[in-house]
Scaffold this active site. Sequence first.
Site, PDB file in Angstrom:
ATOM      1  N   CYS A  70       0.862  -1.172   0.000  1.00 23.22           N
ATOM      2  CA  CYS A  70       0.000   0.000   0.000  1.00 23.22           C
ATOM      3  C   CYS A  70       0.906   1.231   0.000  1.00 23.22           C
ATOM      4  O   CYS A  70       1.684   1.436   0.942  1.00 23.22           O
ATOM      5  CB  CYS A  70      -0.860  -0.037   1.264  1.00 23.22           C
ATOM      6  N   CYS A 181      -0.870   3.503  -6.744  1.00 23.77           N
ATOM      7  CA  CYS A 181      -1.760   2.966  -5.704  1.00 23.77           C
ATOM      8  C   CYS A 181      -2.084   1.557  -6.148  1.00 23.77           C
ATOM      9  O   CYS A 181      -2.444   1.344  -7.314  1.00 23.77           O
ATOM     10  CB  CYS A 181      -3.035   3.813  -5.617  1.00 23.77           C
TER      11      CYS A 181
HETATM   12  N1  DGL Z   1      -3.971   0.512  -1.923  1.00 22.36           N
HETATM   13  C1  DGL Z   1      -3.529   1.679  -1.285  1.00 22.36           C
HETATM   14  C2  DGL Z   1      -2.340   2.332  -1.965  1.00 22.36           C
HETATM   15  O1  DGL Z   1      -1.566   1.659  -2.613  1.00 22.36           O
HETATM   16  C3  DGL Z   1      -4.484   2.714  -0.755  1.00 22.36           C
HETATM   17  C4  DGL Z   1      -5.921   2.623  -0.903  1.00 22.36           C
HETATM   18  C5  DGL Z   1      -6.693   3.420   0.130  1.00 22.36           C
HETATM   19  O2  DGL Z   1      -6.964   4.608  -0.098  1.00 22.36           O
HETATM   20  O3  DGL Z   1      -7.007   2.819   1.147  1.00 22.36           O
HETATM   21  O4  DGL Z   1      -2.124   3.501  -1.845  1.00 22.36           O
END
Ligand code: DGL
Length: 258
Positions: A70, A181
């Site tokens: 993430c 993301c």
């Molecule tokens: N999957 C996450 C990232 O790579 C974030 C998603 C969220 O906003 O929770 O930033």
Amino acid sequence: MQIGFFDSGIGGLTVLHQAMRDMPGEDYLYYADTDHVPYGRKTKQEIRQYVQEAVDFIAAQDVKALVVACNTATSVAIQDLRARYRFPILGMEPAVKPAVSDTSCTRRILVTATPVTIREEKLQNLLHQVDQHHQVDLLPLPRLVEFAEAGCFTDGQAEAYLREMLAPYDLSRYCTVVLGCTHFNYFKDSFNRILPEDIAMIDGSSGTVHNLHRMLAEQHLLETGSGKVTYYTSGRLAEALRPRYQSLLQRLDEMLTY
Ligand code: DGL
């Protein structure tokens, strides 16, 4: 011992998917903080607290390494995590370095991510270091996370949102779009339909898994497991969600050509 993967939701499965392809013999733990997704519009303090609770839980499950799959959690919490736990922790950052170091790219680079990732110091510092020709523009796309979590991949809503968000850009001036993301990887087919053919899309999955493999090899931590994955959501075993997660992994398999 298993390798932990952590995300606010289903985004990190896109990185786990890459790891399962490259290291099919390892066992994995996947933790989605579904009680608190999305992180991308929360405060730094909130995200830090959620991440710490999640990783405390993961640490109690015997992991030999953790991938914070993430970009948002990495941008606000990676240093705290490394100070708090003894196992190796790999974070993710938008793949700006490979984008700017690609000498065939002479036009601009568009980095997409959550609002938190875009405004945090970590990305700003990275740009300061590597964006010497001021080639990079930044675009937050928070609703893509919501569409992914709601399973809206093919009903046209996400694609319409993407078209609207990209409309102000003269795309002929760009050579690369960075998917900063992990949730955005589910929409590679939509990006592909919208972006001109000569724009490359890059994400951090293969670079992260490459680093993970190298780190495990260096520390003699590679082993032959059975490729098993155990799923958790916000501190609970999530056996009932296995079919949903498996169908998302399947969708990623089908999208491999993008
Ligand atoms: N999957 C996450 C990232 O790579 C974030 C998603 C969220 O906003 O929770 O930033």
